[in-house]
Design an enzyme around this catalytic site. Structure first.
Site, PDB file in Angstrom:
ATOM      1  N   ASP A   1      18.271  13.662 -61.021  1.00 55.61           N
ATOM      2  CA  ASP A   1      19.243  13.911 -59.948  1.00 55.61           C
ATOM      3  C   ASP A   1      20.215  15.009 -60.383  1.00 55.61           C
ATOM      4  O   ASP A   1      19.807  15.961 -61.060  1.00 55.61           O
ATOM      5  CB  ASP A   1      19.966  12.586 -59.628  1.00 55.61           C
ATOM      6  CG  ASP A   1      20.419  12.497 -58.183  1.00 55.61           C
ATOM      7  OD1 ASP A   1      21.410  13.157 -57.830  1.00 55.61           O
ATOM      8  OD2 ASP A   1      19.777  11.774 -57.393  1.00 55.61           O
TER       9      ASP A   1
ATOM     10  N   ASN B   1      15.539  12.604 -44.930  1.00 60.01           N
ATOM     11  CA  ASN B   1      16.579  12.364 -43.920  1.00 60.01           C
ATOM     12  C   ASN B   1      16.399  13.212 -42.667  1.00 60.01           C
ATOM     13  O   ASN B   1      17.369  13.480 -41.959  1.00 60.01           O
ATOM     14  CB  ASN B   1      17.956  12.638 -44.529  1.00 60.01           C
ATOM     15  CG  ASN B   1      18.225  11.778 -45.753  1.00 60.01           C
ATOM     16  OD1 ASN B   1      17.772  10.636 -45.825  1.00 60.01           O
ATOM     17  ND2 ASN B   1      18.937  12.321 -46.709  1.00 60.01           N
TER      18      ASN B   1
END
Ligand code: CA
Length: 265
Positions: free
Chosen positions: A2, A149
């Protein structure tokens, strides 16, 4: 894998992986893994051994996995005693290269991870990234991945890396606090495996703080934490069997019928 992790956060400081085969600060790659003084992971954005989070996304997902429980502060993660290996390939702006993602996946494989939690995606199909995840699979390492998303069906509009067809990938959609599909969440009757909470999730943020975020990024670490719990009671469970345990133990909520492989959250 990340933006890095604030490994000094009080909720995370006790749950950070330490590379015990490396001697800190001696300028030597003691363990011969290709990285010098990598005592707690690596930062491919700045090419150094300090995977501190300069964004907040990586610290937030880490808290969902393993914020310390029973300490009377803040929040509690899904699994209280995991070791997070901070692998930073996303920049302070939240972007990164597929080439560095491959290096991060391979680092996790080479250094003994049980799973990688991948709250990122959006790049084009990459054979090199596919191959890196396949190497993780060959080493019995789960690859938990956000479904994306964009609010679309990944069966017809693939989202990588979650849409690669590999047995160790667990693709995660997001639900809200009414157990409805989050409006932004991608889905896929054959390409997304299950859902997890991903709307207004409270977790850790850098600098001893907390905040809420939404996204399939926030759903993914809930599943990663459960994978860690499964491995904690069955350390040698094959990754395919671990995935089957997850798929067999979802709650079959109405909103997920026909949208994900397991029909559940
Ligand atoms: Ca090293």
């Amino acid at each position: 894998i990340d933006t890095g992790v604030d490994y000094t956060h009080p909720e995370l400081v006790n749950n950070i992986w330490s590379n015990t085969d490396e001697i800190a600060g001696n300028g030597i790659d003691d363990d011969g893994n290709g990285y010098i003084d990598d005592i707690r992971g690596w930062d491919w954005v700045n090419n150094d051994n300090n995977p501190m989070d300069d964004h907040s996304h990586g610290t937030h997902v880490s808290g969902t996995i393993t914020a310390q429980g029973n300490n009377s502060i803040g929040v509690a993660g899904v699994a209280w005693n995991v070791k997070i290996m901070p692998l930073k390939f996303l920049s302070s702006g939240g972007s990164g290269s597929t080439a560095n993602a491959v290096l991060a996946v391979d680092y996790a494989t080479a250094n003994g991870a049980n799973l990688t939690s991948n709250s990122w995606g959006g790049g084009a199909y990459s054979q090199t990234l596919y191959d890196a995840i396949a190497r993780a699979n060959a080493n019995n390492i789960a690859f938990v991945a956000a479904a994306g998303n964009d609010g679309v069906n990944n069966d017809s509009s693939p989202h990588y890396p979650s849409s690669y067809d590999l047995p160790n990938i667990i693709a995660v959609a997001a639900t809200d606090d009414d157990d409805l599909k989050a409006s932004f969440s991608c889905w896929g009757p054959t390409s997304v495996d299950l859902a997890a909470p991903g709307v207004n999730i409270l977790s850790t943020t850098p600098g001893n703080s907390y905040g809420t975020m939404s996204g399939t990024s926030m759903a993914t670490p809930h599943v990663s934490g459960i994978c860690a719990l499964i491995r904690s009671v069955s350390p040698n469970i094959p990754v395919a069997q671990m995935k089957q345990v997850l798929m067999n133990s979802v709650d079959h909520i109405a909103s997920m019928q026909g949208l994900v492989v397991s029909n559940g959250r």
